[in-house]
Design an enzyme around this catalytic site. Structure first.
Site, PDB file in Angstrom:
ATOM      1  N   CYS A  56       0.749  -1.044   0.156  1.00 42.51           N
ATOM      2  CA  CYS A  56       0.118  -0.030   0.001  1.00 42.51           C
ATOM      3  C   CYS A  56       1.105   1.079  -0.032  1.00 42.51           C
ATOM      4  CB  CYS A  56      -0.846  -0.163   1.242  1.00 42.51           C
ATOM      5  SG  CYS A  56      -1.728   1.515   1.285  1.00 42.51           S
ATOM      6  N   ASP A  63      -0.340  -5.890   0.224  1.00 46.49           N
ATOM      7  CA  ASP A  63      -1.538  -6.124  -0.351  1.00 46.49           C
ATOM      8  C   ASP A  63      -1.376  -7.480  -1.328  1.00 46.49           C
ATOM      9  OD1 ASP A  63      -3.271  -3.888   0.632  1.00 46.49           O
ATOM     10  OD2 ASP A  63      -1.965  -2.818  -1.080  1.00 46.49           O
ATOM     11  N   LEU A  78       5.530 -14.547 -24.357  1.00 43.75           N
ATOM     12  CA  LEU A  78       5.989 -13.862 -23.060  1.00 43.75           C
ATOM     13  C   LEU A  78       6.589 -15.016 -22.566  1.00 43.75           C
ATOM     14  CD1 LEU A  78       6.366 -11.676 -21.069  1.00 43.75           C
ATOM     15  CD2 LEU A  78       4.100 -11.985 -20.037  1.00 43.75           C
ATOM     16  N   GLU A  79       8.137 -14.893 -21.886  1.00 44.64           N
ATOM     17  CA  GLU A  79       8.825 -15.980 -21.199  1.00 44.64           C
ATOM     18  C   GLU A  79       8.393 -16.030 -19.678  1.00 44.64           C
ATOM     19  OE1 GLU A  79      11.191 -18.328 -19.355  1.00 44.64           O
ATOM     20  OE2 GLU A  79      11.692 -16.024 -19.135  1.00 44.64           O
ATOM     21  N   SER A  80       8.097 -17.219 -19.362  1.00 42.48           N
ATOM     22  CA  SER A  80       7.378 -17.140 -18.060  1.00 42.48           C
ATOM     23  C   SER A  80       8.346 -16.916 -16.870  1.00 42.48           C
ATOM     24  CB  SER A  80       6.800 -18.367 -17.756  1.00 42.48           C
ATOM     25  OG  SER A  80       7.823 -19.699 -17.927  1.00 42.48           O
ATOM     26  N   HIS A  97      -3.971  -0.607  -6.154  1.00 40.48           N
ATOM     27  CA  HIS A  97      -4.377  -1.792  -6.729  1.00 40.48           C
ATOM     28  C   HIS A  97      -4.498  -1.505  -8.252  1.00 40.48           C
ATOM     29  CE1 HIS A  97      -6.257  -3.297  -2.794  1.00 40.48           C
ATOM     30  NE2 HIS A  97      -5.059  -3.332  -2.610  1.00 40.48           N
ATOM     31  N   GLU A  98      -5.458  -0.544  -8.699  1.00 36.26           N
ATOM     32  CA  GLU A  98      -5.611  -0.076  -9.917  1.00 36.26           C
ATOM     33  C   GLU A  98      -4.401  -0.035 -10.716  1.00 36.26           C
ATOM     34  OE1 GLU A  98      -9.281   1.219  -7.372  1.00 36.26           O
ATOM     35  OE2 GLU A  98      -6.761   1.165  -6.975  1.00 36.26           O
TER      36      GLU A  98
END
Length: 158
Positions: A56, A63, A78-80, A97-98
């Site tokens: 936060c 969070d 996308l390589e993990s 969060h947003e």
């Protein structure tokens, strides 16, 4: 049998197969991409991160979120491992969060240029209120099946 990591024009120094330091902030994290061998086929790829954490920006308290990232690849995948390191870089990052959810979606879209991408951020309650955040790049190609993200609405303990 040990293999020497392959290098590609897309990511000349893949983190996969290498010992790398954990990035301490999202801006320092590197997202790797690899060529999509099925670039002429529409299909959905999904990454799920059920234990995503950030801080936060006001209180500094942790969070927690369950992230689901769906994308229809274009020329790149996308390589993990790099995604895991990127997401872990948020552990000491303060943001709402947003902002976290949308920033992750935008960064991935910028790096791999998918035909379509959506991210769902299902944040666990703080102060009794869960926050769910959704972002996507545009219209889904018509011939792609996208299953439900599978995250149930938060119902508390009851």
């Amino acid at each position: 049998m040990s293999k020497t990591p392959r290098k590609s024009a897309a990511s000349p120094s893949l983190q996969l197969g290498q010992a790398v330091e954990w990035p301490d902030r999202p801006e320092a994290a590197k997202l790797d991409r690899v060529p999509n061998p099925q670039k002429d086929t529409h299909f959905l790829a999904r990454f799920t991160a059920p234990e995503f954490t950030s801080l936060c920006p006001v209180t500094g308290q942790p969070d927690f979120a369950h992230l689901v990232i769906d994308y229809v690849p274009g020329p790149w995948l996308l390589e993990s491992k790099s995604l895991k390191l990127y997401l872990a870089s948020f552990r000491n990052h303060g943001a709402f969060h947003e902002d976290c959810t949308v920033a992750i979606g935008k960064r991935i879209a910028t790096e791999i240029k998918p035909k379509w991408l959506r991210i769902g951020g299902y944040w666990y309650p703080r102060g009794g209120i869960p926050i769910d955040v959704f972002w996507q790049t545009g219209k889904l190609p018509k011939d792609v099946w996208v299953p439900d993200q599978g995250v149930q609405p938060y119902r508390g303990r009851g």
